[in-house]
Design a protein around this motif. Structure first.
Motif, mmCIF file in Angstrom:
data_model
loop_
_atom_site.group_PDB
_atom_site.id
_atom_site.type_symbol
_atom_site.label_atom_id
_atom_site.label_comp_id
_atom_site.label_asym_id
_atom_site.label_seq_id
_atom_site.Cartn_x
_atom_site.Cartn_y
_atom_site.Cartn_z
ATOM 1 N N GLY A 1 32.138 -25.666 -55.334
ATOM 2 C CA GLY A 1 32.770 -26.774 -56.032
ATOM 3 C C GLY A 1 32.430 -26.703 -57.500
ATOM 4 N N GLU A 2 33.027 -27.583 -58.282
ATOM 5 C CA GLU A 2 32.768 -27.567 -59.714
ATOM 6 C C GLU A 2 31.335 -28.028 -60.023
ATOM 7 O OE1 GLU A 2 34.663 -29.206 -63.857
ATOM 8 O OE2 GLU A 2 34.910 -30.409 -62.060
ATOM 9 N N GLN A 3 30.967 -29.219 -59.544
ATOM 10 C CA GLN A 3 29.682 -29.820 -59.887
ATOM 11 C C GLN A 3 29.235 -30.721 -58.738
ATOM 12 O OE1 GLN A 3 29.834 -32.615 -63.190
ATOM 13 N NE2 GLN A 3 27.875 -31.904 -63.963
ATOM 14 N N PHE A 4 27.926 -30.921 -58.598
ATOM 15 C CA PHE A 4 27.329 -31.713 -57.515
ATOM 16 C C PHE A 4 27.685 -31.083 -56.168
ATOM 17 C CE2 PHE A 4 28.050 -34.801 -60.979
ATOM 18 C CZ PHE A 4 26.716 -35.042 -61.297
ATOM 19 N N VAL A 5 27.033 -29.965 -55.902
ATOM 20 C CA VAL A 5 27.310 -29.165 -54.718
ATOM 21 C C VAL A 5 26.007 -29.004 -53.943
ATOM 22 C CG1 VAL A 5 28.178 -26.938 -53.903
ATOM 23 C CG2 VAL A 5 29.095 -27.934 -56.012
ATOM 24 N N GLY A 6 26.033 -29.281 -52.618
ATOM 25 C CA GLY A 6 24.824 -29.173 -51.806
ATOM 26 C C GLY A 6 25.099 -28.665 -50.404
ATOM 27 N N ASN B 1 30.430 -25.342 -66.238
ATOM 28 C CA ASN B 1 29.793 -24.639 -67.336
ATOM 29 C C ASN B 1 28.768 -25.543 -68.019
ATOM 30 O OD1 ASN B 1 29.220 -22.596 -69.098
ATOM 31 N ND2 ASN B 1 30.908 -23.041 -70.479
ATOM 32 N N GLY B 2 27.744 -25.901 -67.319
ATOM 33 C CA GLY B 2 26.678 -26.797 -67.778
ATOM 34 C C GLY B 2 25.783 -27.086 -66.595
ATOM 35 N N ASN B 3 25.282 -28.319 -66.486
ATOM 36 C CA ASN B 3 24.457 -28.692 -65.339
ATOM 37 C C ASN B 3 25.344 -28.771 -64.093
ATOM 38 O OD1 ASN B 3 22.099 -28.828 -66.752
ATOM 39 N ND2 ASN B 3 22.143 -31.029 -67.037
ATOM 40 N N ALA B 4 25.383 -27.686 -63.348
ATOM 41 C CA ALA B 4 26.227 -27.621 -62.148
ATOM 42 C C ALA B 4 25.692 -28.528 -61.038
ATOM 43 C CB ALA B 4 26.328 -26.183 -61.657
ATOM 44 N N LEU C 1 20.766 -31.070 -51.362
ATOM 45 C CA LEU C 1 21.496 -32.141 -52.045
ATOM 46 C C LEU C 1 21.886 -31.721 -53.452
ATOM 47 C CD1 LEU C 1 19.003 -35.037 -51.162
ATOM 48 C CD2 LEU C 1 21.056 -34.392 -49.900
ATOM 49 N N GLY C 2 23.150 -31.959 -53.819
ATOM 50 C CA GLY C 2 23.553 -31.725 -55.199
ATOM 51 C C GLY C 2 22.899 -32.731 -56.129
ATOM 52 N N SER C 3 22.776 -33.999 -55.658
ATOM 53 C CA SER C 3 22.088 -35.035 -56.433
ATOM 54 C C SER C 3 21.422 -36.018 -55.484
ATOM 55 C CB SER C 3 23.071 -35.785 -57.346
ATOM 56 O OG SER C 3 23.955 -36.582 -56.586
ATOM 57 N N ALA C 4 20.495 -36.799 -56.037
ATOM 58 C CA ALA C 4 19.784 -37.792 -55.230
ATOM 59 C C ALA C 4 19.241 -38.894 -56.120
ATOM 60 C CB ALA C 4 18.627 -37.143 -54.476
ATOM 61 N N TYR C 5 19.175 -40.107 -55.598
ATOM 62 C CA TYR C 5 18.543 -41.235 -56.282
ATOM 63 C C TYR C 5 17.244 -41.598 -55.582
ATOM 64 C CZ TYR C 5 22.364 -42.284 -59.478
ATOM 65 O OH TYR C 5 23.270 -42.229 -60.488
ATOM 66 N N VAL C 6 17.360 -42.248 -54.445
ATOM 67 C CA VAL C 6 16.185 -42.692 -53.700
ATOM 68 C C VAL C 6 16.302 -42.149 -52.284
ATOM 69 C CG1 VAL C 6 17.274 -44.880 -53.048
ATOM 70 C CG2 VAL C 6 14.793 -44.710 -53.066
ATOM 71 N N GLY C 7 15.166 -41.842 -51.679
ATOM 72 C CA GLY C 7 15.194 -41.351 -50.305
ATOM 73 C C GLY C 7 14.173 -40.272 -50.086
ATOM 74 N N SER C 8 14.468 -39.385 -49.123
ATOM 75 C CA SER C 8 13.468 -38.387 -48.756
ATOM 76 C C SER C 8 14.103 -37.167 -48.097
ATOM 77 C CB SER C 8 12.455 -39.001 -47.795
ATOM 78 O OG SER C 8 13.109 -39.374 -46.585
ATOM 79 N N ILE C 9 13.362 -36.079 -48.191
ATOM 80 C CA ILE C 9 13.630 -34.864 -47.432
ATOM 81 C C ILE C 9 12.363 -34.610 -46.640
ATOM 82 C CG2 ILE C 9 13.951 -32.371 -47.585
ATOM 83 C CD1 ILE C 9 15.512 -32.889 -50.200
ATOM 84 N N PHE D 1 16.089 -27.524 -53.296
ATOM 85 C CA PHE D 1 16.384 -28.698 -52.475
ATOM 86 C C PHE D 1 17.359 -29.663 -53.136
ATOM 87 C CE2 PHE D 1 12.063 -27.948 -50.440
ATOM 88 C CZ PHE D 1 12.621 -27.281 -49.371
ATOM 89 N N VAL D 2 17.099 -30.084 -54.374
ATOM 90 C CA VAL D 2 17.930 -31.090 -55.042
ATOM 91 C C VAL D 2 18.344 -30.557 -56.416
ATOM 92 C CG1 VAL D 2 18.041 -33.459 -55.903
ATOM 93 C CG2 VAL D 2 16.656 -32.943 -53.886
ATOM 94 N N GLY D 3 19.663 -30.489 -56.668
ATOM 95 C CA GLY D 3 20.139 -30.022 -57.967
ATOM 96 C C GLY D 3 19.760 -30.961 -59.089
ATOM 97 N N ARG D 4 19.950 -32.267 -58.886
ATOM 98 C CA ARG D 4 19.584 -33.263 -59.897
ATOM 99 C C ARG D 4 19.074 -34.519 -59.228
ATOM 100 N NH1 ARG D 4 21.576 -34.252 -65.570
ATOM 101 N NH2 ARG D 4 20.465 -36.141 -66.090
#
Length: 192
Positions: free
Chosen positions: A58-63, A93-96, A102-110, A128-131
């Motif tokens: 995908g373009e961005q936020f890929v997990g 073409n930047g922060n993919a 996970l492509g991104s995460a706020y709160v939670g756990s792995i 594990f987490v892109g951002r």
């Protein structure tokens, strides 16, 4: 399109004991092996005992499990999951924002997860987490999880083949980290 996943495009809830070997390709953002976009405010996504063995682009936020978490009030918990992806690629073409789980995460756990495969992106690419958007009010925890990788530097303009063992720092586990990310009992293990 607002999210592409082999099981759920956009949503939250519980996924338990699911296997997918889908090949997902999108020219847009928010692509995950199982779930594309966790969007509902105050939602919880729990993914337990799942295995993704396909590929994601995908373009961005890929997990490997989830592409994007849309909102600081969304909790994401991944437990006892395995990602053995052929390729997880972000074309932005930047922060993919490409993560093995996970492509991104706020709160939670792995917790108790294993990632093995290949990750590709210009920047913000990690095991594990892109951002991570964790803050002083919302933390994200990685515990008892395993990754096999052959890189020990910050992932920028790299293709990462997750095959051999090395020690990883927080920057290799979370590509772009905010403030409160906790690593508990993290081990690197050869899973060949």
């Amino acid at each position: 399109m607002d999210g592409l996943g082999s099981i759920v495009g956009q949503g939250a809830g519980v996924l338990d004991t699911i296997y997918s070997d889908a090949i997902l390709v999108s020219i847009t953002k928010r692509v995950g092996g199982l779930v594309g976009n966790q969007r509902q405010n105050n939602s919880v996504l729990s993914v337990n005992n799942c295995w993704f063995d396909g590929s994601v682009e995908g373009e961005q936020f890929v997990g490997g499990i989830l592409g994007y978490v849309q909102g600081a009030t969304c909790a994401t918990n991944i437990k006892n999951c395995l990602v053995t992806a052929d390729d997880i690629t972000g074309t932005y073409n930047g922060n993919a924002c490409v993560g093995g789980l996970l492509g991104s995460a706020y709160v939670g756990s792995i917790d108790s997860c294993v990632v093995k495969g290949k990750l590709t992106g210009k920047a913000a690419v990690a095991a594990f987490v892109g951002r991570s958007y964790a803050s002083s009010e919302a933390s994200f925890t990685i515990a008892k999880s395993y990754n096999a990788t052959n890189k020990s530097e910050y992932y920028t303009n790299k293709t990462i083949a997750l095959t051999s063992v090395c020690a990883l720092t927080e920057n290799q586990l979370i590509g772009v980290a905010a403030y409160h990310n906790t690593m508990l009992d993290f081990y690197v293990k050869d899973i060949n």
